[in-house]
Design a protein around this motif. Sequence first.
Motif, PDB file in Angstrom:
ATOM      1  N   TYR A  33     -30.447   0.705  51.581  1.00 47.18           N
ATOM      2  CA  TYR A  33     -29.054   1.164  51.426  1.00 47.18           C
ATOM      3  C   TYR A  33     -28.704   1.345  49.946  1.00 47.18           C
ATOM      4  O   TYR A  33     -28.011   2.293  49.577  1.00 47.18           O
ATOM      5  CB  TYR A  33     -28.085   0.156  52.057  1.00 47.18           C
ATOM      6  CG  TYR A  33     -27.983   0.189  53.569  1.00 47.18           C
ATOM      7  CD1 TYR A  33     -28.758   1.067  54.341  1.00 47.18           C
ATOM      8  CD2 TYR A  33     -27.097  -0.654  54.231  1.00 47.18           C
ATOM      9  CE1 TYR A  33     -28.644   1.088  55.729  1.00 47.18           C
ATOM     10  CE2 TYR A  33     -26.980  -0.634  55.623  1.00 47.18           C
ATOM     11  CZ  TYR A  33     -27.755   0.226  56.358  1.00 47.18           C
ATOM     12  OH  TYR A  33     -27.629   0.242  57.719  1.00 47.18           O
ATOM     13  N   ARG A  34     -29.167   0.410  49.101  1.00 50.94           N
ATOM     14  CA  ARG A  34     -28.864   0.518  47.667  1.00 50.94           C
ATOM     15  C   ARG A  34     -29.410   1.822  47.105  1.00 50.94           C
ATOM     16  O   ARG A  34     -28.754   2.494  46.309  1.00 50.94           O
ATOM     17  CB  ARG A  34     -29.436  -0.687  46.909  1.00 50.94           C
ATOM     18  CG  ARG A  34     -28.374  -1.689  46.515  1.00 50.94           C
ATOM     19  CD  ARG A  34     -28.942  -2.943  45.847  1.00 50.94           C
ATOM     20  NE  ARG A  34     -28.396  -4.095  46.546  1.00 50.94           N
ATOM     21  CZ  ARG A  34     -29.068  -4.900  47.355  1.00 50.94           C
ATOM     22  NH1 ARG A  34     -30.367  -4.736  47.531  1.00 50.94           N
ATOM     23  NH2 ARG A  34     -28.453  -5.878  47.970  1.00 50.94           N
ATOM     24  N   LEU A  37     -27.237   4.684  48.311  1.00 49.27           N
ATOM     25  CA  LEU A  37     -25.936   4.683  47.621  1.00 49.27           C
ATOM     26  C   LEU A  37     -26.053   5.159  46.174  1.00 49.27           C
ATOM     27  O   LEU A  37     -25.076   5.642  45.599  1.00 49.27           O
ATOM     28  CB  LEU A  37     -25.321   3.278  47.658  1.00 49.27           C
ATOM     29  CG  LEU A  37     -24.804   2.825  49.038  1.00 49.27           C
ATOM     30  CD1 LEU A  37     -24.571   1.316  49.065  1.00 49.27           C
ATOM     31  CD2 LEU A  37     -23.511   3.566  49.414  1.00 49.27           C
ATOM     32  N   ALA A  38     -27.249   5.025  45.591  1.00 47.12           N
ATOM     33  CA  ALA A  38     -27.441   5.430  44.189  1.00 47.12           C
ATOM     34  C   ALA A  38     -27.635   6.939  44.046  1.00 47.12           C
ATOM     35  O   ALA A  38     -27.562   7.475  42.946  1.00 47.12           O
ATOM     36  CB  ALA A  38     -28.639   4.686  43.598  1.00 47.12           C
ATOM     37  N   VAL A  42     -23.434  10.992  48.257  1.00 47.38           N
ATOM     38  CA  VAL A  42     -23.567  10.001  49.329  1.00 47.38           C
ATOM     39  C   VAL A  42     -22.564  10.327  50.434  1.00 47.38           C
ATOM     40  O   VAL A  42     -21.433  10.752  50.156  1.00 47.38           O
ATOM     41  CB  VAL A  42     -23.266   8.589  48.781  1.00 47.38           C
ATOM     42  CG1 VAL A  42     -23.525   7.541  49.862  1.00 47.38           C
ATOM     43  CG2 VAL A  42     -24.083   8.300  47.552  1.00 47.38           C
ATOM     44  N   GLN A  47     -20.526   5.402  52.110  1.00 45.66           N
ATOM     45  CA  GLN A  47     -20.043   4.889  50.817  1.00 45.66           C
ATOM     46  C   GLN A  47     -18.852   3.952  51.020  1.00 45.66           C
ATOM     47  O   GLN A  47     -18.793   2.862  50.445  1.00 45.66           O
ATOM     48  CB  GLN A  47     -19.641   6.088  49.933  1.00 45.66           C
ATOM     49  CG  GLN A  47     -19.004   5.742  48.605  1.00 45.66           C
ATOM     50  CD  GLN A  47     -20.020   5.164  47.636  1.00 45.66           C
ATOM     51  OE1 GLN A  47     -20.041   3.966  47.389  1.00 45.66           O
ATOM     52  NE2 GLN A  47     -20.879   6.033  47.086  1.00 45.66           N
ATOM     53  N   MET A  50     -20.573   0.541  53.726  1.00 43.43           N
ATOM     54  CA  MET A  50     -21.575  -0.335  53.134  1.00 43.43           C
ATOM     55  C   MET A  50     -21.471  -0.366  51.611  1.00 43.43           C
ATOM     56  O   MET A  50     -21.771  -1.385  50.989  1.00 43.43           O
ATOM     57  CB  MET A  50     -22.977   0.060  53.585  1.00 43.43           C
ATOM     58  CG  MET A  50     -23.281  -0.459  54.969  1.00 43.43           C
ATOM     59  SD  MET A  50     -23.076  -2.275  55.039  1.00 43.43           S
ATOM     60  CE  MET A  50     -22.639  -2.512  56.719  1.00 43.43           C
ATOM     61  N   GLY A  51     -21.003   0.745  51.015  1.00 46.42           N
ATOM     62  CA  GLY A  51     -20.748   0.723  49.570  1.00 46.42           C
ATOM     63  C   GLY A  51     -19.738  -0.359  49.233  1.00 46.42           C
ATOM     64  O   GLY A  51     -19.844  -1.046  48.215  1.00 46.42           O
ATOM     65  N   PHE A  52     -18.755  -0.538  50.122  1.00 45.48           N
ATOM     66  CA  PHE A  52     -17.757  -1.589  49.926  1.00 45.48           C
ATOM     67  C   PHE A  52     -18.355  -2.975  50.135  1.00 45.48           C
ATOM     68  O   PHE A  52     -18.324  -3.821  49.225  1.00 45.48           O
ATOM     69  CB  PHE A  52     -16.566  -1.383  50.876  1.00 45.48           C
ATOM     70  CG  PHE A  52     -15.644  -2.579  50.918  1.00 45.48           C
ATOM     71  CD1 PHE A  52     -14.799  -2.864  49.857  1.00 45.48           C
ATOM     72  CD2 PHE A  52     -15.653  -3.438  52.017  1.00 45.48           C
ATOM     73  CE1 PHE A  52     -13.971  -3.983  49.882  1.00 45.48           C
ATOM     74  CE2 PHE A  52     -14.824  -4.557  52.043  1.00 45.48           C
ATOM     75  CZ  PHE A  52     -13.986  -4.831  50.978  1.00 45.48           C
ATOM     76  N   SER A  55     -20.785  -4.370  47.510  1.00 46.50           N
ATOM     77  CA  SER A  55     -20.416  -4.516  46.103  1.00 46.50           C
ATOM     78  C   SER A  55     -19.107  -5.268  45.878  1.00 46.50           C
ATOM     79  O   SER A  55     -18.824  -5.698  44.766  1.00 46.50           O
ATOM     80  CB  SER A  55     -20.310  -3.128  45.454  1.00 46.50           C
ATOM     81  OG  SER A  55     -19.190  -2.447  45.999  1.00 46.50           O
ATOM     82  N   SER A  56     -18.313  -5.460  46.923  1.00 41.41           N
ATOM     83  CA  SER A  56     -16.994  -6.054  46.705  1.00 41.41           C
ATOM     84  C   SER A  56     -17.092  -7.554  46.423  1.00 41.41           C
ATOM     85  O   SER A  56     -17.808  -8.278  47.119  1.00 41.41           O
ATOM     86  CB  SER A  56     -16.121  -5.838  47.951  1.00 41.41           C
ATOM     87  OG  SER A  56     -14.984  -6.680  47.883  1.00 41.41           O
ATOM     88  N   SER A 192     -19.569   4.560  60.683  1.00 43.25           N
ATOM     89  CA  SER A 192     -18.528   5.166  59.843  1.00 43.25           C
ATOM     90  C   SER A 192     -18.356   6.625  60.275  1.00 43.25           C
ATOM     91  O   SER A 192     -19.249   7.209  60.872  1.00 43.25           O
ATOM     92  CB  SER A 192     -18.910   5.067  58.373  1.00 43.25           C
ATOM     93  OG  SER A 192     -20.200   5.589  58.167  1.00 43.25           O
TER      94      SER A 192
END
Length: 353
Positions: A33-34, A37-38, A42, A47, A50-52, A55-56, A192
Amino acid sequence: MNASSDSQRPAPAAYQRIATEEAFAPPEMLDIYRKILAKKDVDPGFQGLMGFYMSSPSARAQHIMRCLTDLDQIRLEHMDACGIDKQVIALTAPGVQIMDKDTAVSFSQLANDQLADAIRRHPTRFVGMIAVAPQDPTAAAKEIERGVTRLGMNAVIINSHTHGEYLSDPKFWDIFAAAEQHNVPIYLHPNSLPAGMIKPFQECGLDGAIYGFGVETGLHAMRIITAGVFDRFPKLQMIIGHMGEALPFWLYRLDYMHRATVLSQRYESMKPIKKKPSDYLRENFYITNSGVAWEPAIKFSQSVLGVDRVLYAMDYPYQYLVDEVIALDGMDMAASDKKRFFQTNAEKVFNIR
Ligand code: 1DF
Ligand code: MN
């Protein structure tokens, strides 16, 4: 979101509590996933989801990430604190469905092997769902066979759309054939929202589990029904969470307008099917109350779908509250129906022995 320490434990009950929409994430999946996302461009839903969580610094995200990656001590302690006897566990959304085809096929096998290992460590506490890559329906069908015959798994997990495509498309139907043949239900879990649908939801914060998930997954279930999937695979059973993604409340209108639309030949894409939409929802679907610890909605669904079709789910770790278990234990409901809800309906649909 935590089972707080000042809450009581649920009292011992006359039934087992089997929670049926519980999630895990191998650390290796988070590495994939990382990388996704990079990249540039995306997927906005991925974003936002899983981006949330990845990283949150919020307490909610930190708690969820810690619980998702554990299949041993943390999870068992949390289950004990809430009186959960068994979890039916699936790879968390979007699972492999956000990956490219080859990565998705190979990673689904690795995830299934990891879950099967955890079930071997805790055979009385965990039941598993098979992750598959709809990107390759032939490989997905093979993985269903392997999951049932070699790994001892009890269901298939599919996280709604795959890159905006729906299982109503016959190109995916080898997956349904395999599930029907091996007698395992498919849990159609939210994803999502696809890029073509997300904008008006995301701009006001309503794309996620609050509302968008239910709209999109309910749409997916309706597409499967109206495409005639259950005329072709009459024994196939599917499961949808979040109180059937609200479809029980819609039954009357779905039947009325489906008939009116078909009879007037309004859409080439909406052909006649053998039964009413509500018949398929009663005969080919089970629903769980994941995320909805609310007695009126549970009883309404039991009354329109049947007490044998509604079962318990917690949605760990996204919704982990001991107070919800206590509230559900306390529902004003016949003891035999409460046992169906918490235990025996799950034993039947997941073939738990
Ligand atoms: C959320 C909710 C995330 C559910 C999930 O998987 C999930 C959430 C990523 O709250 O962001 O499975 N849910 O089923 O309600
Ligand atoms: Mn869920």
